[in-house]
Design a protein around this motif. Structure first.
Motif, PDB file in Angstrom:
ATOM      1  N   GLY A   1       0.507   0.278  -0.063  1.00 48.72           N
ATOM      2  CA  GLY A   1       1.534   1.075  -0.729  1.00 48.72           C
ATOM      3  C   GLY A   1       2.870   0.701  -0.111  1.00 48.72           C
ATOM      4  O   GLY A   1       2.935   0.014   0.911  1.00 48.72           O
TER       5      GLY A   1
ATOM      6  N   ALA B   1      -6.060   6.917   4.422  1.00 46.71           N
ATOM      7  CA  ALA B   1      -6.168   6.825   2.958  1.00 46.71           C
ATOM      8  C   ALA B   1      -6.002   5.390   2.478  1.00 46.71           C
ATOM      9  O   ALA B   1      -6.803   4.889   1.668  1.00 46.71           O
ATOM     10  N   VAL B   2      -4.984   4.701   2.995  1.00 51.86           N
ATOM     11  CA  VAL B   2      -4.726   3.364   2.440  1.00 51.86           C
ATOM     12  C   VAL B   2      -5.775   2.350   2.902  1.00 51.86           C
ATOM     13  O   VAL B   2      -6.174   1.464   2.143  1.00 51.86           O
TER      14      VAL B   2
ATOM     15  N   LEU C   1      -2.604  -3.625  -0.203  1.00 48.79           N
ATOM     16  CA  LEU C   1      -2.750  -2.290  -0.786  1.00 48.79           C
ATOM     17  C   LEU C   1      -2.321  -1.142   0.125  1.00 48.79           C
ATOM     18  O   LEU C   1      -2.884  -0.056   0.055  1.00 48.79           O
TER      19      LEU C   1
ATOM     20  N   GLU D   1      -0.575   7.906   6.733  1.00 48.24           N
ATOM     21  CA  GLU D   1      -1.247   7.457   5.496  1.00 48.24           C
ATOM     22  C   GLU D   1      -2.404   6.485   5.754  1.00 48.24           C
ATOM     23  O   GLU D   1      -3.146   6.138   4.836  1.00 48.24           O
TER      24      GLU D   1
ATOM     25  N   CYS E   1      -3.712  -2.349   7.325  1.00 49.97           N
ATOM     26  CA  CYS E   1      -4.289  -2.803   6.040  1.00 49.97           C
ATOM     27  C   CYS E   1      -4.496  -4.317   6.054  1.00 49.97           C
ATOM     28  O   CYS E   1      -5.490  -4.818   5.508  1.00 49.97           O
TER      29      CYS E   1
ATOM     30  N   ASN F   1     -12.430   0.178  -0.411  1.00 47.48           N
ATOM     31  CA  ASN F   1     -13.018   0.410  -1.739  1.00 47.48           C
ATOM     32  C   ASN F   1     -12.736  -0.750  -2.688  1.00 47.48           C
ATOM     33  O   ASN F   1     -13.528  -1.050  -3.572  1.00 47.48           O
ATOM     34  N   HIS F   2     -11.582  -1.373  -2.486  1.00 44.34           N
ATOM     35  CA  HIS F   2     -11.199  -2.488  -3.359  1.00 44.34           C
ATOM     36  C   HIS F   2     -12.053  -3.725  -3.087  1.00 44.34           C
ATOM     37  O   HIS F   2     -12.456  -4.426  -4.012  1.00 44.34           O
TER      38      HIS F   2
ATOM     39  N   ARG G   1     -16.496   0.558   7.575  1.00 45.68           N
ATOM     40  CA  ARG G   1     -16.293   1.725   6.702  1.00 45.68           C
ATOM     41  C   ARG G   1     -16.013   2.988   7.504  1.00 45.68           C
ATOM     42  O   ARG G   1     -15.455   3.952   6.987  1.00 45.68           O
TER      43      ARG G   1
ATOM     44  N   GLY H   1      -8.823   3.158   3.454  1.00 48.06           N
ATOM     45  CA  GLY H   1      -9.948   3.508   2.569  1.00 48.06           C
ATOM     46  C   GLY H   1      -9.815   2.807   1.225  1.00 48.06           C
ATOM     47  O   GLY H   1     -10.783   2.254   0.691  1.00 48.06           O
ATOM     48  N   ASN H   2      -8.586   2.783   0.690  1.00 45.99           N
ATOM     49  CA  ASN H   2      -8.366   2.093  -0.595  1.00 45.99           C
ATOM     50  C   ASN H   2      -8.685   0.612  -0.482  1.00 45.99           C
ATOM     51  O   ASN H   2      -9.291   0.017  -1.381  1.00 45.99           O
ATOM     52  N   VAL H   3      -8.258   0.003   0.615  1.00 39.58           N
ATOM     53  CA  VAL H   3      -8.516  -1.433   0.821  1.00 39.58           C
ATOM     54  C   VAL H   3     -10.025  -1.678   0.802  1.00 39.58           C
ATOM     55  O   VAL H   3     -10.524  -2.588   0.122  1.00 39.58           O
TER      56      VAL H   3
END
Ligand code: F6R
Length: 605
Positions: free
Chosen positions: A389, A262-263, A387, A259, A402, A269-270, A434, A265-267
């Motif tokens: 998850g 994806a996670v 973030l 994961e 993360c 983006n946040h 990034r 990436g979420n961090v």
């Protein structure tokens, strides 16, 4: 550690207790137990050593009726993992489950013995049941008896009391250890965390330190540490965020490793909008002259990596310590320091205590946490979510990377605010950062090669990991992961330290994992690798294609990570550390997601 649950329900409660305990098993799995009160008011219990499945089997053969009950999953502190030491502990008309440590239990026990009351277990918890039962026998009401006992307790605890003849009563208390009250419709719940209660309710009230509470099906009454009746807010939790499934993977850890792109990436983006870093108000890196990072285990190692970033990028002096040492060495702190507690669970007792020590002495305290409802998130001035998850596997993987992603953002913000980098340099570092999720996605393809190398590592008695600069803490993390998952002894060293002692360990039987990206420190690390090979050490080199080509012959095996990520490469190098440990554990047949002796949330000192 240990997980506790309490339910005043409207159905047979044993299956619900077991379902909730499944969600708390991350807190310990040495034994489990439940107690219920049936419609006639009869209090009874079942306990079993080992994982929860043993308790479930016991309940099939020997069911426990009743709509009210308490349950417990244990991580042994006082007394071995035996049925006698398993919770709930019962004496007379009361049964008790406990998370934490009653520090004065020896004195309490001695007093009980002088009253002619003999403990049946070696646990600290049993003294709580014995004293409460004793007070009941003296004619006190359940609330009076619980209060009289609570007044005697020193240490940390989350406690739930269930009473014979009282099918509509649970008493709860917390000091140090977390406890959440769940509100149903004509039902009430109690649990170590909201995740345990998620199958039943999304309305949660967190008890605060020193609170005790009376639960009936009509609701909850709460008293604070001073004994004043009080109100605590009720919040809705995101039940979807607590979903737990393996998603087709053999182990949660394999899923959680996969994961990461994806996670992370979420961090990003946040916390990043274009070339802008977006952080909550109140983090002024220009106004501080020191940052102090504290955590335990893998979370501490995330801080250790970030120390290189804060110092190199932002010129900001950075102290890093394990929470259990930090909290007792009374480090001087100033109102120009920023304190950051790093914790996946947000409940780790030592990290929480370190935060409590620091928060009034520093400019600002930050909780870098994965569980947003946790004690560290609540008690810090500012909570920064990581973030990742929900992370189920006891060994941390995606939570670590993360944490690194958020720390990387903080280091860049510190560098920007302190005018240590210009816009162009910031943009270049942001590009590197990034790029990390895509690079990690490529790195996941190394899983099969790591499986091959794991067959070799699984034969070893000891494994060494070497790294330099920010890869040194990643080497420490690699060794930690291997130890906890495969039970093979492993140590991480700064490559340059090897010749100051540890090189004496090198022989043909000790695999040495060398982390050496093709960067400014490459030649130095490779010289240390040569020193190992000159002594017949067998090397597994982890680098990139350029590094592997430049390292020349002589290594036993190599793993090529993609090039890129700039100074954030440690996030990338974490992946083979995770896979090597994971596949070695699978090869050895150990319990990957729940290694022996461990628990996910360490709520005792
Ligand atoms: C190792 C691991 C532990 C935790 C440590 C801190 O894989 O998971 O070392 O990192 O117990 O836990 P948290 O981050 O919850 O404070």
């Amino acid at each position: 550690m240990c997980g506790i649950i309490g339910i005043l329900g409207s159905h047979e409660v044993s299956p619900q207790l077991v379902e909730a305990l499944k969600r708390l098993e991350y807190r310990g799995y040495d034994s489990a137990g439940v107690a219920t009160v049936d419609a006639s008011g009869r209090l009874d219990r079942r306990r079993a050593v080992g994982k929860l499945v043993n308790l479930s089997d016991r309940l099939v053969h020997d069911p426990l009726p009743g709509h009210s009950g308490i349950g417990h999953t244990r991580w042994a502190t006082h007394g071995a993992a035996t049925e006698a030491n398993a919770h709930p502990h019962r004496f007379g008309r009361v049964a008790v489950v406990h998370n934490g440590i009653i520090e004065n239990f020896r004195d309490l026990r001695a007093e009980l013995e002088s009253l002619g009351i003999q403990p049946q277990s070696q646990t600290d918890t049993e003294t709580v049941a014995l004293w409460t039962g004793y007070h009941l026998d003296q004619g006190m009401t359940p609330l009076e008896a619980a209060r009289a006992t609570l007044a005697r307790l020193e240490g940390a605890f989350a406690l739930a009391f269930l009473f014979e003849g009282e099918p509509d009563l649970l008493i709860a208390a917390r000091k140090g250890s977390p406890l959440a009250v769940g509100h149903g419709t004509g039902e009430m719940f109690l649990g170590s965390d909201a995740v345990a209660l998620a199958p039943f309710t999304d309305r949660i009230t967190y008890l605060e330190d020193g609170d005790h509470a009376v639960l009936t099906r009509a609701g909850v009454q709460i008293w604070d540490a001073a004994g004043r009746q009080t109100h605590r807010a009720t919040a809705r939790i995101d039940v979807g965020a607590t979903a737990i499934d393996r998603g087709g993977y053999r182990h949660f850890m394999a899923k959680e490793i996969a994961e990461q792109p994806a996670v992370i990436g979420n961090v990003l983006n946040h916390y990043l909008k274009g070339d802008r870093i977006v952080l909550p108000e109140g983090l002024d890196f220009a106004a501080i002259d020191r940052i102090v990072l504290v955590g335990c285990g893998t979370a501490h190692l995330a801080g250790h990596v970030a120390k290189y970033w804060f110092e190199q990028l932002a010129g900001l002096p950075c102290d890093i310590d394990v929470a259990s040492e930090f909290r007792y060495r009374e480090p001087p702190l100033s109102d120009r320091s920023l304190f950051v507690a790093i914790s996946q669970s947000g409940e780790t007792a030592d990290t929480l205590a370190a935060l409590h020590y620091a928060r009034d002495k520093v400019a600002r305290s930050v909780g870098l946490v994965n569980v947003g409802t946790s004690a560290i998130a609540r008690d810090a001035d500012l909570a920064l979510p990581t973030l990742a998850g929900i992370e189920v596997s006891v060994a941390s993987s995606k939570a670590f990377t993360c944490q690194l992603a958020v720390l990387a953002v903080l280091a860049l913000e510190a560098a920007r605010a302190r005018c240590r980098i210009d816009d162009a340099a910031l943009a270049a570092h942001l590009r590197d950062l990034r790029a990390v999720p895509a690079l990690i996605a490529q790195a996941l393809a190394l899983s099969d090669e790591c499986r091959v190398q794991a067959d070799w590592l699984a034969q070893a008695r000891d494994v060494l990991y070497l790294g330099r600069g920010a890869l040194y803490p990643v080497a420490l993390e690699g060794a930690l992961k291997l130890k906890e998952l495969s039970y093979i002894h492993a140590e991480g060293y700064a490559s340059g330290e090897l010749k100051h002692g540890p090189i004496a360990l090198i022989d043909g039987d000790v695999p040495v994992v060398v982390l050496a990206p093709h960067d400014a420190l490459f030649d130095k690390t490779i010289s240390n690798m040569q020193e190992v090979m000159a002594r017949h050490g067998r090397v597994l080199l982890i680098s990139d294609a350029a590094g592997i080509a430049a390292a020349g012959d002589g290594v036993t095996a190599s793993l090529a990570l993609p090039q890129g990520g700039g100074i954030f490469q440690p996030m990338l190098y974490a992946v083979p550390m995770q896979y090597l440990a994971y596949h070695t554990a699978v090869a050895k047949g150990t319990d990957v997601d729940q290694p022996r002796n461990l628990a996910k949330s360490v709520t005792v000192e």
